[in-house]
Design a protein around this motif. Structure first.
Motif, short mmCIF file in Angstrom:
data_model
loop_
_atom_site.label_atom_id
_atom_site.label_comp_id
_atom_site.label_asym_id
_atom_site.label_seq_id
_atom_site.Cartn_x
_atom_site.Cartn_y
_atom_site.Cartn_z
N VAL A 6 0.84 -1.19 0.00
CA VAL A 6 0.00 0.00 0.00
C VAL A 6 0.88 1.25 0.00
O VAL A 6 0.65 2.20 -0.75
N ILE A 7 1.91 1.22 0.84
CA ILE A 7 2.84 2.36 0.91
C ILE A 7 3.51 2.57 -0.43
O ILE A 7 3.65 3.71 -0.91
N CYS A 8 3.93 1.45 -1.08
CA CYS A 8 4.60 1.56 -2.38
C CYS A 8 3.72 2.30 -3.39
O CYS A 8 4.21 3.17 -4.14
N ALA A 9 2.44 1.97 -3.42
CA ALA A 9 1.55 2.58 -4.41
C ALA A 9 1.39 4.08 -4.20
O ALA A 9 1.17 4.83 -5.15
N PHE A 10 1.50 4.53 -2.93
CA PHE A 10 1.34 5.96 -2.66
C PHE A 10 2.67 6.72 -2.72
O PHE A 10 2.67 7.94 -2.72
N VAL A 11 3.77 5.97 -2.78
CA VAL A 11 5.07 6.61 -2.94
C VAL A 11 5.30 6.97 -4.41
O VAL A 11 5.83 8.03 -4.73
N VAL A 12 4.90 6.08 -5.32
CA VAL A 12 5.11 6.33 -6.75
C VAL A 12 3.95 7.17 -7.30
O VAL A 12 2.91 7.32 -6.66
N LYS A 13 4.14 7.69 -8.50
CA LYS A 13 3.13 8.53 -9.13
C LYS A 13 2.14 7.65 -9.87
O LYS A 13 2.51 6.90 -10.78
N VAL A 14 0.86 7.71 -9.49
CA VAL A 14 -0.18 6.85 -10.07
C VAL A 14 -1.28 7.72 -10.67
O VAL A 14 -1.75 8.68 -10.02
#
Length: 409
Positions: free
Chosen positions: A145-153
């Motif tokens: 979950v953290i990974c998805a909010f760290v990168v630009k989506v």
């Protein structure tokens, strides 16, 4: 929260992470819809699994063995053992590779250490303490979950891909659907959740199979439903975030050929930075430690119930020697696969496809079991679960048929 939470969390094992990473890297957000579709189907079939264990006091294999010809129960268990062994070896290999990425060193040694540690915890740790340990391991999932909010989506594109997906009859696309469904709706999850309902019934004073204590049914079915809904929701949300992360980074940068979870982590280092890489790799290890006992344990439960052994992690090792020996041997075989010439990259993906194929006959047997009053007494499935259970079975069967048909063209 109990069996449903652990079962759902263990579904996002390193093999599953590899499958979701491949799907995200190859198709972008194009297959995100499969995780939304699979959720109600997954909830239904897992609730049915839990009901089998809680109502009858036996796991799925035990009920199949008691009410069907021996050849049928043996065939189903053999298919499960093969699928679980491949999955177990792939997960151990992925964990070893992930730890090598984080701290360097010999990956095969890490594979051996993970296998010994997991088997030792299952065999020598008191059941209640071990289950609590597995629940805490579920926290490892939130690294994705953290990974998805760290990168630009591009979240609008994610929503649109789920609502209006770009469908295709391309063989690679169909195989990816089977792999996703085979990862989210896996036979070992059915056997594990049913067996853990039986185990919990032995652990708690006053709890008995519902066919002998029908007055407990209302509270127990409510608990099972909440536990399963939440556990499967966590499973599919985490899987969706893995697809989103790899689609927004790897696919966006043209890295579409991802074969393993460790390879996905390494690729993320280049395109998303060391923090995302470290989170992703650490998550592989944490989810692996959660999935290993579910894989080898479900196989031991199935084999033990079919051969009428004393089974259960509640029992002391000397009271269930064959059951614990199966856990030890299964883990040893999973480790040994990583020292064999078998290609671990192909094993990762094909283990998910094999799970999708094996799930179909197992789900048919489960549906037949739960609709027979001689087995379930007054607790045969309500109409809503019958409909959803058969929909899940037909969806799995239809996808497998479509995949096989695409190969024959």
């Amino acid at each position: 929260m109990g069996p449903g939470l652990i079962t759902g969390a263990s579904d996002d094992d390193p093999s599953g992470i590899a499958t979701y990473s491949q799907v995200g890297a190859q198709f972008g957000f194009g297959l995100a819809w499969t995780l939304a579709l699979s959720y109600p189907l997954m909830v239904a079939i897992q609730e049915i699994s839990a009901r089998i264990g809680r109502v009858t006091g036996y796991g799925i294999a035990g009920n199949v063995h008691r009410h069907n010809p021996p050849w049928l129960s043996i065939s189903i268990v053999c298919l499960l053992l093969i699928a679980n062994l491949i999955n177990l070896g792939a997960d151990l290999g992925a964990m070893g590779a992930a730890l090598k990425l984080l701290i360097d060193g010999p990956a095969l040694l890490y594979v051996l250490l993970f296998g010994v540690l997991s088997a030792g915890l299952q065999i020598f740790t008191r059941y209640a303490r071990y289950i609590a340990f597995l629940k805490y391991l579920c926290l490892a999932l939130f690294s994705y979950v953290i990974c998805a909010f760290v990168v630009k989506v591009a979240w609008t594109d994610v929503a649109w891909a789920i609502v209006w997906p770009p469908l295709s009859l391309d063989p690679a696309y169909l195989m990816a659907i089977v792999a996703v469904l085979g990862t989210t709706i896996s036979p070992y999850l059915f056997f594990w959740q049913a067996a853990q309902e039986v185990e919990d019934g032995k652990l708690h004073a006053g709890a008995r199979p519902l066919i002998r204590a029908p007055w407990q049914a209302g509270d127990e079915f409510a608990r099972i439903r909440i536990d399963t809904y939440i556990g499967m929701a966590i499973s599919n949300i985490i899987a969706l975030f893995i697809v989103i992360t790899t689609a927004a980074t790897l696919h966006a940068h043209g890295m579409t050929d991802i074969q393993t979870s460790a390879q996905a982590a390494e690729a993320l280092r280049a395109v998303a930075g060391p923090f995302t890489f470290a989170l992703f790799a650490a998550g592989i290890i944490g989810t692996g430690m959660l999935a290993l006992p579910v894989l080898v344990g479900s196989a031991a439960y199935a084999l033990g119930e079919t051969l009428s052994w004393h089974v259960g992690l509640v029992r002391r090792p000397m009271r269930a020697k064959a059951f614990y020996a199966t856990i030890a041997v299964g883990m040893a075989l999973g480790v040994a696969l990583n020292f064999s010439p078998i290609d671990p990259i192909r094993a990762l993906y094909w283990s998910a496809v094999l799970n999708g194929v094996v799930a179909v006959p197992v789900m048919v047997m489960m549906m037949r079991l739960t609709m027979r009053p001689v087995i379930m007494a007054q607790f045969t499935l309500p109409r809503s679960l019958q409909v959803m259970g058969w929909l899940a079975t037909c969806a799995m069967a239809g996808t497998v048929v479509a995949m096989v048909g695409s190969w024959m063209e």
